[in-house]
Scaffold this motif. Structure first.
Motif, mmCIF file in Angstrom:
data_model
loop_
_atom_site.group_PDB
_atom_site.id
_atom_site.type_symbol
_atom_site.label_atom_id
_atom_site.label_comp_id
_atom_site.label_asym_id
_atom_site.label_seq_id
_atom_site.Cartn_x
_atom_site.Cartn_y
_atom_site.Cartn_z
ATOM 1 N N GLY A 1 0.918 -0.988 -0.036
ATOM 2 C CA GLY A 1 -0.047 -0.117 -0.153
ATOM 3 C C GLY A 1 0.978 1.097 -0.004
ATOM 4 N N GLY A 2 0.253 2.186 -0.315
ATOM 5 C CA GLY A 2 1.118 3.333 -0.505
ATOM 6 C C GLY A 2 -0.095 4.444 -0.375
ATOM 7 N N TYR A 3 0.889 6.010 0.421
ATOM 8 C CA TYR A 3 -0.089 7.119 0.353
ATOM 9 C C TYR A 3 1.071 8.459 0.200
ATOM 10 C CZ TYR A 3 -2.786 10.665 2.681
ATOM 11 O OH TYR A 3 -3.564 11.860 3.301
ATOM 12 N N ASP A 4 0.471 9.231 -0.594
ATOM 13 C CA ASP A 4 1.057 10.560 -0.927
ATOM 14 C C ASP A 4 0.278 11.651 -0.280
ATOM 15 O OD1 ASP A 4 2.986 8.869 -2.555
ATOM 16 O OD2 ASP A 4 1.873 9.021 -4.318
ATOM 17 N N MET A 5 0.997 12.483 -0.094
ATOM 18 C CA MET A 5 0.346 13.915 0.685
ATOM 19 C C MET A 5 1.239 15.042 0.368
ATOM 20 S SD MET A 5 0.565 13.302 4.689
ATOM 21 C CE MET A 5 0.162 14.883 5.235
ATOM 22 N N ALA A 6 0.781 16.149 0.198
ATOM 23 C CA ALA A 6 1.551 17.526 0.190
ATOM 24 C C ALA A 6 1.622 17.958 1.509
ATOM 25 C CB ALA A 6 0.603 18.528 -0.579
ATOM 26 N N LEU A 7 2.884 18.511 1.610
ATOM 27 C CA LEU A 7 3.309 19.175 3.145
ATOM 28 C C LEU A 7 3.337 20.633 2.682
ATOM 29 C CD1 LEU A 7 5.754 16.599 4.249
ATOM 30 C CD2 LEU A 7 3.481 17.014 4.909
ATOM 31 N N PRO A 8 3.460 21.546 3.857
ATOM 32 C CA PRO A 8 3.710 22.867 3.696
ATOM 33 C C PRO A 8 5.215 23.146 2.876
ATOM 34 C CG PRO A 8 3.099 22.409 5.869
ATOM 35 C CD PRO A 8 3.173 20.830 5.119
ATOM 36 N N GLN A 9 5.396 24.307 2.291
ATOM 37 C CA GLN A 9 6.707 24.779 1.706
ATOM 38 C C GLN A 9 6.873 23.907 0.499
ATOM 39 O OE1 GLN A 9 8.254 27.331 3.091
ATOM 40 N NE2 GLN A 9 6.873 27.230 4.680
ATOM 41 N N ASP A 10 5.767 23.599 -0.260
ATOM 42 C CA ASP A 10 5.953 22.738 -1.551
ATOM 43 C C ASP A 10 6.530 21.345 -1.387
ATOM 44 O OD1 ASP A 10 4.262 24.548 -2.839
ATOM 45 O OD2 ASP A 10 6.042 25.768 -3.440
ATOM 46 N N LEU A 11 6.592 20.952 -0.286
ATOM 47 C CA LEU A 11 7.113 19.387 -0.113
ATOM 48 C C LEU A 11 6.074 18.476 -0.388
ATOM 49 C CD1 LEU A 11 9.109 20.031 3.257
ATOM 50 C CD2 LEU A 11 10.121 19.909 1.137
ATOM 51 N N GLY A 12 6.545 17.157 -0.512
ATOM 52 C CA GLY A 12 5.759 15.775 -0.830
ATOM 53 C C GLY A 12 6.049 14.934 0.062
ATOM 54 N N LEU A 13 5.171 14.254 0.792
ATOM 55 C CA LEU A 13 5.612 13.033 1.383
ATOM 56 C C LEU A 13 4.940 11.807 0.994
ATOM 57 C CD1 LEU A 13 6.781 11.804 4.092
ATOM 58 C CD2 LEU A 13 4.426 12.344 5.116
ATOM 59 N N SER A 14 5.737 10.730 0.631
ATOM 60 C CA SER A 14 5.205 9.381 0.020
ATOM 61 C C SER A 14 5.477 8.448 1.168
ATOM 62 C CB SER A 14 5.914 8.930 -1.187
ATOM 63 O OG SER A 14 5.531 10.049 -2.334
ATOM 64 N N LEU A 15 4.650 7.643 1.417
ATOM 65 C CA LEU A 15 4.616 6.414 2.314
ATOM 66 C C LEU A 15 4.255 5.006 1.688
ATOM 67 C CD1 LEU A 15 2.771 8.302 5.336
ATOM 68 C CD2 LEU A 15 5.430 8.101 5.165
ATOM 69 N N HIS A 16 5.043 3.989 1.915
ATOM 70 C CA HIS A 16 4.733 2.740 1.400
ATOM 71 C C HIS A 16 4.960 1.637 2.363
ATOM 72 C CE1 HIS A 16 5.496 -0.765 -1.149
ATOM 73 N NE2 HIS A 16 6.429 -1.109 -0.458
ATOM 74 N N ALA A 17 4.082 0.726 2.364
ATOM 75 C CA ALA A 17 4.378 -0.553 3.393
ATOM 76 C C ALA A 17 3.873 -1.747 2.360
ATOM 77 C CB ALA A 17 3.386 -0.601 4.206
ATOM 78 N N GLY A 18 4.776 -2.783 2.385
ATOM 79 C CA GLY A 18 4.593 -3.806 1.526
ATOM 80 C C GLY A 18 4.658 -5.345 2.430
ATOM 81 N N TYR A 19 4.009 -6.174 2.022
ATOM 82 C CA TYR A 19 4.194 -7.610 2.407
ATOM 83 C C TYR A 19 3.809 -8.609 1.419
ATOM 84 C CZ TYR A 19 3.381 -11.677 5.771
ATOM 85 O OH TYR A 19 3.462 -12.935 6.399
ATOM 86 N N VAL A 20 4.766 -9.924 1.317
ATOM 87 C CA VAL A 20 4.395 -10.795 0.832
ATOM 88 C C VAL A 20 3.901 -12.030 1.243
ATOM 89 C CG1 VAL A 20 5.422 -12.297 -0.961
ATOM 90 C CG2 VAL A 20 6.276 -10.081 -0.989
ATOM 91 N N ILE A 21 2.749 -12.552 0.823
ATOM 92 C CA ILE A 21 2.203 -13.342 1.624
ATOM 93 C C ILE A 21 2.642 -14.968 1.152
ATOM 94 C CG2 ILE A 21 -0.023 -14.641 2.093
ATOM 95 C CD1 ILE A 21 -1.490 -12.169 1.673
ATOM 96 N N PRO A 22 3.497 -15.609 1.921
ATOM 97 C CA PRO A 22 4.182 -16.930 1.376
ATOM 98 C C PRO A 22 3.155 -17.879 0.744
ATOM 99 C CG PRO A 22 5.000 -16.204 3.508
ATOM 100 C CD PRO A 22 3.895 -15.352 3.144
#
Length: 72
Positions: A1-22
């Motif tokens: 999964g991932g999530y992107d968001m805008a921050l103040p001062q024209d910065l961007g933040l991207s978060l990611h989490a991943g899991y492989v189900i064996p």
């Protein structure tokens, strides 16, 4: 999964989490996290990323990347 968001001062933040189900893929038990903060300037795009990976086949790793890129 991932999530992107805008921050103040024209910065961007991207978060990611991943899991492989064996059981579903026949792969190893892998888990990863990443966070990137970036800013686009007139000449270049800059970003800083920190990642964490946990895999059955590799030791736990925390990595830090600084990136400068330019599209042309």
């Amino acid at each position: 999964g991932g999530y992107d968001m805008a921050l103040p001062q024209d910065l961007g933040l991207s978060l990611h989490a991943g899991y492989v189900i064996p059981e579903a893929s026949g792969a190893d038990n892998d888990f990863d996290l990443a966070a990137t903060i970036g800013k686009s300037l007139e000449v270049v795009d800059l970003s800083a990323t920190i990642t964490y990976a946990d895999s059955d086949n590799a030791p736990d790793d925390v990595l830090f990347f600084l990136t400068a890129s330019k599209e042309f």
